[in-house]
Motif scaffolding. Structure first.
Motif, mmCIF file in Angstrom:
data_model
loop_
_atom_site.group_PDB
_atom_site.id
_atom_site.type_symbol
_atom_site.label_atom_id
_atom_site.label_comp_id
_atom_site.label_asym_id
_atom_site.label_seq_id
_atom_site.Cartn_x
_atom_site.Cartn_y
_atom_site.Cartn_z
ATOM 1 N N ILE A 228 19.158 93.729 34.689
ATOM 2 C CA ILE A 228 17.744 93.800 34.324
ATOM 3 C C ILE A 228 17.078 92.438 34.496
ATOM 4 O O ILE A 228 17.692 91.486 34.950
ATOM 5 C CB ILE A 228 17.578 94.285 32.862
ATOM 6 C CG1 ILE A 228 18.235 93.291 31.879
ATOM 7 C CG2 ILE A 228 18.154 95.677 32.692
ATOM 8 C CD1 ILE A 228 17.893 93.549 30.414
ATOM 9 N N GLU A 229 15.816 92.390 34.113
ATOM 10 C CA GLU A 229 14.997 91.178 34.213
ATOM 11 C C GLU A 229 14.994 90.687 35.659
ATOM 12 O O GLU A 229 14.900 91.482 36.574
ATOM 13 C CB GLU A 229 15.470 90.123 33.214
ATOM 14 C CG GLU A 229 15.210 90.514 31.759
ATOM 15 C CD GLU A 229 13.742 90.490 31.352
ATOM 16 O OE1 GLU A 229 12.848 90.442 32.225
ATOM 17 O OE2 GLU A 229 13.456 90.536 30.142
ATOM 18 N N MET A 230 15.101 89.372 35.891
ATOM 19 C CA MET A 230 14.926 88.843 37.245
ATOM 20 C C MET A 230 15.979 89.365 38.219
ATOM 21 O O MET A 230 15.660 89.724 39.352
ATOM 22 C CB MET A 230 14.952 87.313 37.224
ATOM 23 C CG MET A 230 13.916 86.688 36.311
ATOM 24 S SD MET A 230 12.237 87.285 36.611
ATOM 25 C CE MET A 230 11.334 86.385 35.367
ATOM 26 N N VAL A 231 17.250 89.416 37.792
ATOM 27 C CA VAL A 231 18.266 89.925 38.719
ATOM 28 C C VAL A 231 18.088 91.424 38.954
ATOM 29 O O VAL A 231 18.474 91.941 40.010
ATOM 30 C CB VAL A 231 19.689 89.614 38.225
ATOM 31 C CG1 VAL A 231 19.962 88.125 38.284
ATOM 32 C CG2 VAL A 231 19.944 90.151 36.825
ATOM 33 N N GLY A 232 17.501 92.131 37.997
ATOM 34 C CA GLY A 232 17.196 93.537 38.221
ATOM 35 C C GLY A 232 16.174 93.742 39.315
ATOM 36 O O GLY A 232 16.144 94.786 39.980
ATOM 37 N N ALA A 233 15.322 92.727 39.544
ATOM 38 C CA ALA A 233 14.317 92.811 40.605
ATOM 39 C C ALA A 233 14.945 92.904 41.981
ATOM 40 O O ALA A 233 14.299 93.364 42.940
ATOM 41 C CB ALA A 233 13.387 91.600 40.549
ATOM 42 N N CYS A 234 16.203 92.488 42.118
ATOM 43 C CA CYS A 234 16.886 92.592 43.414
ATOM 44 C C CYS A 234 17.041 94.048 43.843
ATOM 45 O O CYS A 234 17.299 94.320 45.028
ATOM 46 C CB CYS A 234 18.260 91.930 43.349
ATOM 47 S SG CYS A 234 18.214 90.139 43.111
ATOM 48 N N GLY A 235 16.894 94.984 42.918
ATOM 49 C CA GLY A 235 16.987 96.397 43.255
ATOM 50 C C GLY A 235 15.644 97.060 43.467
ATOM 51 O O GLY A 235 15.561 98.286 43.559
ATOM 52 N N SER A 236 14.572 96.268 43.563
ATOM 53 C CA SER A 236 13.225 96.820 43.726
ATOM 54 C C SER A 236 12.642 96.437 45.074
ATOM 55 O O SER A 236 12.679 95.265 45.470
ATOM 56 C CB SER A 236 12.309 96.312 42.610
ATOM 57 O OG SER A 236 10.964 96.648 42.875
ATOM 58 N N ALA A 237 12.070 97.406 45.749
ATOM 59 C CA ALA A 237 11.425 97.142 47.040
ATOM 60 C C ALA A 237 10.065 96.495 46.879
ATOM 61 O O ALA A 237 9.507 95.979 47.860
ATOM 62 C CB ALA A 237 11.285 98.446 47.821
#
Length: 361
Positions: A228-237
């Motif tokens: 989640i949080e910033m590293v979770g953004a790696c899963g968002s286009a």
């Protein structure tokens, strides 16, 4: 009843409003949006205003006071996390600076609760938030136990129940992504360096690998880790201007094994390393985020699974972002109410009236 939670992060100070509906469903909204403002609420990071002090600190606290009034929330929590912890440990923020903040909060926002979260506090709140959204969204087929892997600009937190039903255990890792991004920009500004990106990835990866090894937890995490949080953004286009679109197509918002995640992250970083000069700290930060997740993956067992997602749709049209703020709200809203105050003793005239009534009877 609604709660305003101010997140004094390592990059910016942000805020959100949380409330529950009649069906006990939790809702959240960016604080300024809850008042009809188009621009999100954003203030300088707490470390900067603490070190500057004086009028800068007063303006910062006054802006929070204005937000409290504008949102009309019944309670307010102001929380600081890894950025403040690191600044205190380095001696850049002193007890006197924090005392000045406390005085201003008591003067301008007396009803607010200020929390300086430890690494375990932050991880515990984030794990509670992840388990809340996981129970609402992830099917039973997702391998349990559900753990949490959170990454930000200065620290990363891990929370898990292993084995299922065991007491939760927590870990906080200090990696200094913000500092690594700043160093990359300084190197890029100094001279043309075709290897600047790859050198930054290698140096940051080595630092994070040392922290993971020092934790004594390398290769131990099992089950499913929700990033989640910033590293979770790696899963968002969509996050960071679409920089992770290709990565998200491979590993975003689905359960993936450790080997598949590591391979996708390495491929992405190799492509980014060939991108030439870095234009800004924002670009450097976003570029190194996958390296943060890659390093943290070293904590996981080879059979572990990952789920990368920064925001979950918990009901049609209702999204929640797992965060320490959500975790704090959930713990506050589930806490039992305080016991009722004991009745005040009757005043002397009342006692006299009672005595006369007894005598007449």
């Amino acid at each position: 009843m609604s709660t305003l939670i101010v997140d004094c992060g390592s990059g910016l100070t942000r805020a959100a409003v949380f409330w529950g509906d009649a069906g006990n469903r939790v809702h959240a909204c960016e604080a300024s949006a809850s008042t009809g403002q188009a621009e999100p609420f954003a203030l300088p990071r707490i470390v900067d205003v603490l070190t500057e002090g004086g009028s800068a600190l007063r303006r910062w606290v006054a802006s929070i006071q204005e937000l409290v009034v504008a949102t009309g929330c019944t309670s307010t929590v102001i929380g600081a996390t890894g950025g403040l912890r690191q600044a205190e440990a380095a001696g850049r923020v002193t007890p006197r600076m924090l005392a000045s903040l406390g005085e201003l909060l008591r003067e301008l926002v007396p009803a607010a609760e200020f929390r300086s979260l430890s690494g375990e506090d932050e991880a515990r709140a984030e794990l509670g938030a992840v388990q809340h959204v996981a129970d609402l969204t992830l099917p039973p087929s997702v391998p349990r136990p559900i753990g949490m892997l959170s990454g930000g600009g200065m620290t990363s937190q891990v929370g898990r129940h292993d084995p299922p039903g065991a007491a939760a255990s927590f870990l906080s890792v200090t990696h200094g992504l913000i500092d690594a991004a700043a160093s990359l920009c300084e190197r890029a500004d100094g001279a043309a360096d075709e290897d600047a990106r790859s050198c930054a990835i290698e140096a940051f990866g080595a630092r994070l690998a040392a922290e993971v090894s020092a934790s004594g937890r390398r290769g131990q995490l099992r089950g499913t880790l929700v990033a989640i949080e910033m590293v979770g953004a790696c899963g968002s286009a969509d996050e960071y201007g679409g920089r992770f679109a290709g990565l998200a197509r491979q590993v975003g918002q689905r359960v993936v094994g450790k080997a598949a995640l590591v391979a996708a992250l390495r491929e992405h970083l190799q492509q980014w390393a060939r991108g030439g000069a870095v234009a800004s700290r924002h670009e450097a930060y976003a570029g190194l985020l996958p390296a943060e997740l890659l390093g943290l993956a070293g904590l996981a067992d080879e059979g572990a699974s990952f789920y990368l997602c920064r925001s979950f749709e918990v009901a049609p049209g209702v999204t929640l972002k797992p965060s320490w703020s959500l975790g704090v709200y959930l713990s506050r809203s589930s806490a039992p109410p305080p016991p009722p105050s004991p009745p005040s003793p009757p005043s002397p005239p009342t006692r006299l009236l009672l005595l006369l009534l007894l005598l007449r009877s």
